[in-house]
Design a protein around this motif. Structure first.
Motif, PDB file in Angstrom:
ATOM      1  N   PHE A 105       0.809  -1.220   0.000  1.00 45.93           N
ATOM      2  CA  PHE A 105       0.000   0.000   0.000  1.00 45.93           C
ATOM      3  C   PHE A 105       0.840   1.266   0.000  1.00 45.93           C
ATOM      4  N   MET A 106       1.965   1.254   0.700  1.00 44.75           N
ATOM      5  CA  MET A 106       2.714   2.492   0.945  1.00 44.75           C
ATOM      6  C   MET A 106       4.193   2.389   0.590  1.00 44.75           C
ATOM      7  N   MET A 107       4.532   1.549  -0.385  1.00 40.83           N
ATOM      8  CA  MET A 107       5.932   1.410  -0.764  1.00 40.83           C
ATOM      9  C   MET A 107       6.616   2.746  -1.076  1.00 40.83           C
ATOM     10  N   PRO A 108       5.955   3.694  -1.752  1.00 41.29           N
ATOM     11  CA  PRO A 108       6.647   4.961  -2.004  1.00 41.29           C
ATOM     12  C   PRO A 108       7.137   5.641  -0.730  1.00 41.29           C
ATOM     13  N   PHE A 109       6.366   5.558   0.355  1.00 45.25           N
ATOM     14  CA  PHE A 109       6.775   6.187   1.608  1.00 45.25           C
ATOM     15  C   PHE A 109       7.845   5.365   2.315  1.00 45.25           C
ATOM     16  N   GLN A 110       7.804   4.037   2.143  1.00 55.22           N
ATOM     17  CA  GLN A 110       8.853   3.205   2.729  1.00 55.22           C
ATOM     18  C   GLN A 110      10.228   3.589   2.182  1.00 55.22           C
ATOM     19  N   LEU A 111      10.270   4.049   0.947  1.00 53.61           N
ATOM     20  CA  LEU A 111      11.543   4.461   0.358  1.00 53.61           C
ATOM     21  C   LEU A 111      12.157   5.624   1.124  1.00 53.61           C
ATOM     22  N   ALA A 112      11.314   6.438   1.760  1.00 47.26           N
ATOM     23  CA  ALA A 112      11.810   7.554   2.572  1.00 47.26           C
ATOM     24  C   ALA A 112      12.064   7.123   4.008  1.00 47.26           C
ATOM     25  N   GLU A 191      -5.448   7.294  -6.218  1.00 48.53           N
ATOM     26  CA  GLU A 191      -6.426   8.279  -5.748  1.00 48.53           C
ATOM     27  C   GLU A 191      -5.803   9.080  -4.613  1.00 48.53           C
ATOM     28  N   LYS A 192      -6.164  10.333  -4.548  1.00 54.36           N
ATOM     29  CA  LYS A 192      -5.655  11.176  -3.469  1.00 54.36           C
ATOM     30  C   LYS A 192      -6.573  11.076  -2.262  1.00 54.36           C
ATOM     31  N   PHE A 193      -5.974  10.820  -1.116  1.00 55.79           N
ATOM     32  CA  PHE A 193      -6.694  10.746   0.151  1.00 55.79           C
ATOM     33  C   PHE A 193      -6.066  11.775   1.092  1.00 55.79           C
ATOM     34  N   GLY A 194      -6.784  12.858   1.359  1.00 55.24           N
ATOM     35  CA  GLY A 194      -6.188  13.918   2.147  1.00 55.24           C
ATOM     36  C   GLY A 194      -4.956  14.445   1.428  1.00 55.24           C
ATOM     37  N   PRO A 195      -3.829  14.581   2.123  1.00 56.23           N
ATOM     38  CA  PRO A 195      -2.637  15.161   1.501  1.00 56.23           C
ATOM     39  C   PRO A 195      -1.775  14.166   0.742  1.00 56.23           C
ATOM     40  N   ILE A 196      -2.116  12.866   0.770  1.00 61.18           N
ATOM     41  CA  ILE A 196      -1.251  11.868   0.144  1.00 61.18           C
ATOM     42  C   ILE A 196      -1.994  11.116  -0.962  1.00 61.18           C
ATOM     43  N   PHE A 213      -7.111  -2.636  -2.416  1.00 61.35           N
ATOM     44  CA  PHE A 213      -7.396  -2.001  -1.132  1.00 61.35           C
ATOM     45  C   PHE A 213      -8.775  -1.350  -1.174  1.00 61.35           C
ATOM     46  N   SER A 214      -9.526  -1.527  -0.087  1.00 63.61           N
ATOM     47  CA  SER A 214     -10.850  -0.953   0.022  1.00 63.61           C
ATOM     48  C   SER A 214     -11.001  -0.332   1.409  1.00 63.61           C
ATOM     49  N   ASN A 215     -12.134   0.337   1.630  1.00 61.16           N
ATOM     50  CA  ASN A 215     -12.428   0.955   2.944  1.00 61.16           C
ATOM     51  C   ASN A 215     -11.280   1.858   3.404  1.00 61.16           C
ATOM     52  N   ILE A 216     -10.751   2.636   2.470  1.00 54.94           N
ATOM     53  CA  ILE A 216      -9.595   3.483   2.774  1.00 54.94           C
ATOM     54  C   ILE A 216     -10.046   4.771   3.447  1.00 54.94           C
ATOM     55  N   SER A 217      -9.359   5.109   4.532  1.00 48.63           N
ATOM     56  CA  SER A 217      -9.641   6.351   5.257  1.00 48.63           C
ATOM     57  C   SER A 217      -8.327   6.945   5.727  1.00 48.63           C
ATOM     58  N   VAL A 218      -8.086   8.202   5.381  1.00 47.84           N
ATOM     59  CA  VAL A 218      -6.877   8.908   5.812  1.00 47.84           C
ATOM     60  C   VAL A 218      -7.317  10.157   6.577  1.00 47.84           C
ATOM     61  N   ASN A 219      -6.885  10.273   7.810  1.00 41.39           N
ATOM     62  CA  ASN A 219      -7.271  11.416   8.645  1.00 41.39           C
ATOM     63  C   ASN A 219      -6.035  12.090   9.223  1.00 41.39           C
TER      64      ASN A 219
END
Length: 219
Positions: A105-112, A191-196, A213-219
């Motif tokens: 789900f978040m491999m791009p952020f894992q790179l950082a 898809e953009k969820f909030g700022p990411i 991935f489903s039921n995605i929520s970013v707060n």
């Protein structure tokens, strides 16, 4: 896939506080930034359902909620439901699932966030599935004893990320233990969820959806 240890959490916290101009000017960081890493400190929690499909049948689903600010993870599956702390001295068995699912789900952020890897780049490489021209970014994690400090659950794994001109992932190949062969899936339906920005679907070479991935929520 790699474990998000307390050390990496502290590294992420320090990086998130850096001014944008001090971010490393590397291709892995550019990938992270393309998905909104510079805004990740605005995120308090991420919830999602990780799904696996085989032969058009949903064979596995896991619900997660990562409370980033207090370093806790909520898990719900067919067997049990509970919350645990990422700063605890020992992790529950389900943490391996959290780490695995978070990489999908978040491999791009894992790179950082991650530090224990080396990388190489190659230009003008056709993606394995669709043949799209891309920049190939190969990530190889350090080898060592599984679950040792900084090693995670499966050290030595490699990922070939095929990037477009905007540093977005088109496809990736996972190679266990940095082996010569691996399996490739697409990264699509972003898809953009909030700022990411997050990607919801991973399709196989047969054109069928494998993980989504489903039921995605970013707060």
């Amino acid at each position: 896939m790699k474990n998000l240890t307390l050390i990496l959490l502290l590294v992420w916290a320090l990086q998130a506080c850096q001014p944008k101009e001090t971010m490393p000017d590397t291709l892995p960081m550019k990938v992270a930034m393309a998905y909104g890493f510079d805004k990740f400190d605005e995120v308090n929690s991420i919830a999602y359902t990780w799904n696996v499909q085989r032969d058009s049948v949903n064979v596995l689903s896991r619900d997660w909620k990562w409370n980033i600010k207090d370093s806790t993870v909520y898990y719900s599956g067919t067997d049990t439901t509970f919350t645990y702390s990422l700063t605890a001295e020992s992790m529950p068995d389900k943490d391996a699932g959290f780490v695995n699912d978070k990489y999908w789900f978040m491999m791009p952020f894992q790179l950082a966030w991650d530090t224990g890897y080396t990388y190489e780049t190659e230009e003008n490489v056709p993606t394995p599935i669709k043949g799209t021209n891309s920049t190939k970014l190969t990530i190889v994690y350090s080898s060592g004893e599984a679950k040792a400090p900084g090693m995670g659950y499966t050290p030595g794994d490699a990922y070939d990320l095929y990037l477009d001109e905007n540093h977005k992932i088109l496809e990736w190949t996972f190679r266990r233990g940095n082996g010569a062969e691996g399996r490739t899936w697409t990264w699509e339906n972003e898809e953009k969820f909030g700022p990411i920005t997050l990607v919801k679907d991973h399709m196989g070479a047969d054109g069928n959806r494998f993980i989504w991935f489903s039921n995605i929520s970013v707060n």
